[in-house]
Enzyme design. Structure first.
Site, PDB file in Angstrom:
ATOM      1  CB  CYS A 149      -2.043   5.224   4.010  1.00  0.00           C
ATOM      2  SG  CYS A 149      -1.866   6.990   4.716  1.00  0.00           S
ATOM      3  CG  ASP A 208     -15.736 -12.805 -31.824  1.00  0.00           C
ATOM      4  OD1 ASP A 208     -16.639 -12.168 -32.441  1.00  0.00           O
ATOM      5  OD2 ASP A 208     -14.672 -12.851 -31.981  1.00  0.00           O
ATOM      6  CB  THR A 241      -4.860   8.880  14.359  1.00  0.00           C
ATOM      7  OG1 THR A 241      -5.470   7.831  13.392  1.00  0.00           O
ATOM      8  CG2 THR A 241      -3.371   8.705  14.627  1.00  0.00           C
ATOM      9  CB  CYS A 272      -3.884   7.759   1.816  1.00  0.00           C
ATOM     10  SG  CYS A 272      -4.992   7.171   2.828  1.00  0.00           S
ATOM     11  CB  CYS A 308      -5.259   4.937   5.584  1.00  0.00           C
ATOM     12  SG  CYS A 308      -4.873   6.191   6.939  1.00  0.00           S
ATOM     13  CB  CYS A 351      -6.107   9.294   5.821  1.00  0.00           C
ATOM     14  SG  CYS A 351      -4.385   9.979   5.825  1.00  0.00           S
ATOM     15  NE  ARG A 377      -9.993  13.494  11.636  1.00  0.00           N
ATOM     16  CZ  ARG A 377      -9.271  13.464  12.627  1.00  0.00           C
ATOM     17  NH1 ARG A 377      -9.923  12.748  13.783  1.00  0.00           N
ATOM     18  NH2 ARG A 377      -7.851  13.372  12.958  1.00  0.00           N
TER      19      ARG A 377
END
Length: 477
Positions: free
Chosen positions: A27, A426, A19, A57, A23, A54, A52
């Protein structure tokens, strides 16, 4: 990836060959076949490989990797500086100079460990900033491009199309809700669950310096000194995110402001890893199970916190706030706040270094400590910046008059962001140790705490929670 485990969002990114998208692990889309998957340590590496983001998500909006705030080596320091916008302001040579290495060495180390060089990492951050501005404001695209750090409208358009596969105008059209025409920017700051807000916001509210910080109507507000101007931020804890409203004098400071807010609230922490280790100690297990996901309340300004730490030596929280408020009124720069509660930026070390010691209304020993600290900070002898070397900073602080182990470790924990800082001297920690049956002397307690490494700063938060102090609870709204 197969179990859609959100705990790993930001740790790595998964790209799908068929694709061309990448992601986050959680996702909701069904995971692809293993042979079609490629893994990248950063979104910038996935983008550089031609994938690129998604649209389902939104991996660019996931929490940051906790690794970069845990490491004090070259790569960890470089990643913190890039997130703070140094490459956009000073270029790769400026980044390398701050780290004390050549630009070629920095490039090589980043490529080897995170799969992308400084320019690609900065570009990915610019793309996310552009997306926020496109979706949440009605600014003209040319102004968005400038504010996001792009050198031209063409570079802005090309990057948005390449990373998100849509034009900027289409990105705005698809955004949920109408963009704000003007005024503060409203954002959602993600985190890895669980997150316990009690000590996080309780600490910030209980120690808030009037004029610089306030807790109002369930919101923590403060002024921010930023590279191009100043800002006012309002942060509200929500079940699945931190609500953030930012008013900036210069929109170019947006990514830096977001990064500093995330760092202040420790939002990139990995609570699963922290709590798993601390829960393995039988004496801490009940504390962790009662309120898991405690974060370390850090700071938006390291030099400011160091000064406030010196002011708070051997005095109550209320007294420390009063002393700091006096310095703010007398030496801090005034700012305008549309809501009227905040008035100043905390004074810079250079301004405090010029103060007449006789005008400081506290003991002589603390005057010496304060002036030694601000002079060292102003002259660059001690570096508390996100790029600072934690060991060197500790040594520099310890060498100053009046700066003891409590102050050094407090600054290391909350200003430098060392997750393994431990304040064995402390009072609150020692009282908790007595209550839990842990060793009481600092040396013996430090030896016992070796089992909590590398998360001793988080162990301190759980130990403090045994006391009935305002820092342990959310104030009334």
């Amino acid at each position: 990836m197969r179990s859609r485990d959100a705990r790993f969002d930001g740790w790595f990114f998964t790209a799908v060959l068929t694709t061309g998208i990448y992601c986050r692990p959680s996702c909701p889309v069904a995971p692809p076949k293993p042979e079609n998957m490629r893994f990248f340590p950063t979104s910038a590496a996935a983008q550089q490989a031609g994938f690129r983001a998604c649209k389902r998500c939104r991996p660019d909006a996931s929490p940051g990797s906790p690794e970069w705030n845990q490491r004090a080596d070259l790569v960890g320091r470089a990643m913190r500086l890039i997130a703070d916008g140094v490459v956009d302001r000073e270029g790769v040579p400026g980044l390398a100079a701050r780290l004390g290495y050549s630009a070629r060495q920095v490039e090589r180390q980043l490529l080897a460990e995170v799969g992308a060089g400084p320019l690609a990492l900065a570009r990915a951050q610019r793309a996310q900033t552009a997306r926020v501005l496109v979706e949440t404001t009605a600014l003209p695209m040319a102004e968005v491009a400038l504010a996001a750090g792009f050198g031209s409208i063409r570079a802005f358009n090309d990057t948005v199309r390449e990373v998100f596969a849509v034009a900027p105008s289409e990105l705005r059209r698809r955004a949920p809700g109408a963009p704000a025409p003007s005024g503060p920017l409203s954002l959602r700051l993600p985190f890895r669950a669980p997150l316990c807000p009690d000590n996080l916001f309780g600490h910030l509210a209980a120690t808030a310096v009037p004029g610089v910080e306030e807790w109002r109507d369930g919101v923590y507000r403060r002024t921010l000194r930023l590279p191009h101007g100043h800002g006012v931020v309002a942060l509200r804890p929500m079940p699945d995110h931190i609500g953030c409203r930012l008013s900036l004098s210069d929109l170019r400071d947006l990514p830096v402001a977001i990064n500093r807010c995330r760092r202040m609230l420790d939002l990139d922490a990995d609570p699963a890893a922290v709590d798993e280790l601390l829960r393995s100690d039988a004496l801490l297990r009940e504390l962790v199970d009662k309120n898991p996901g405690r974060r370390v309340p850090r700071t938006a300004d390291s030099a400011e916190f160091a000064v406030r730490t010196v002011l708070g030596q051997q005095v109550s929280t209320a007294a420390a706030r009063t002393l700091a408020a006096r310095l703010v009124v007398e030496h801090g720069a005034e700012v305008a706040d549309a809501e009227g509660g905040l008035t100043h930026l905390f004074p810079e070390p250079e301004a405090l270094a010029a103060v007449d010691p006789a005008t400081l209304a506290f003991p002589q020993s603390r005057r010496r400590a304060l002036l030694a600290l601000v002079n060292a900070l102003a002259e660059g002898q001690i570096d508390l910046d996100v790029s600072g070397d934690w060991r060197r900073a500790r040594a520099g602080l310890a060498a100053l008059p009046g700066i003891g182990p409590w102050s050094v470790e407090s600054i290391a924990m909350r200003a430098l962001g060392d997750p393994d800082a431990f304040i064995a001297t402390d009072l609150g920690v020692r009282l908790a140790a007595r209550q839990l049956g842990l060793p009481r002397t600092p040396a013996a307690l430090t030896a016992r705490a070796a089992a909590w490494r590398p998360w001793r700063a988080y162990a301190v938060q759980y130990l403090w929670a045994t006391g009935d102090h305002a820092i342990n609870r959310l104030p009334a709204a």
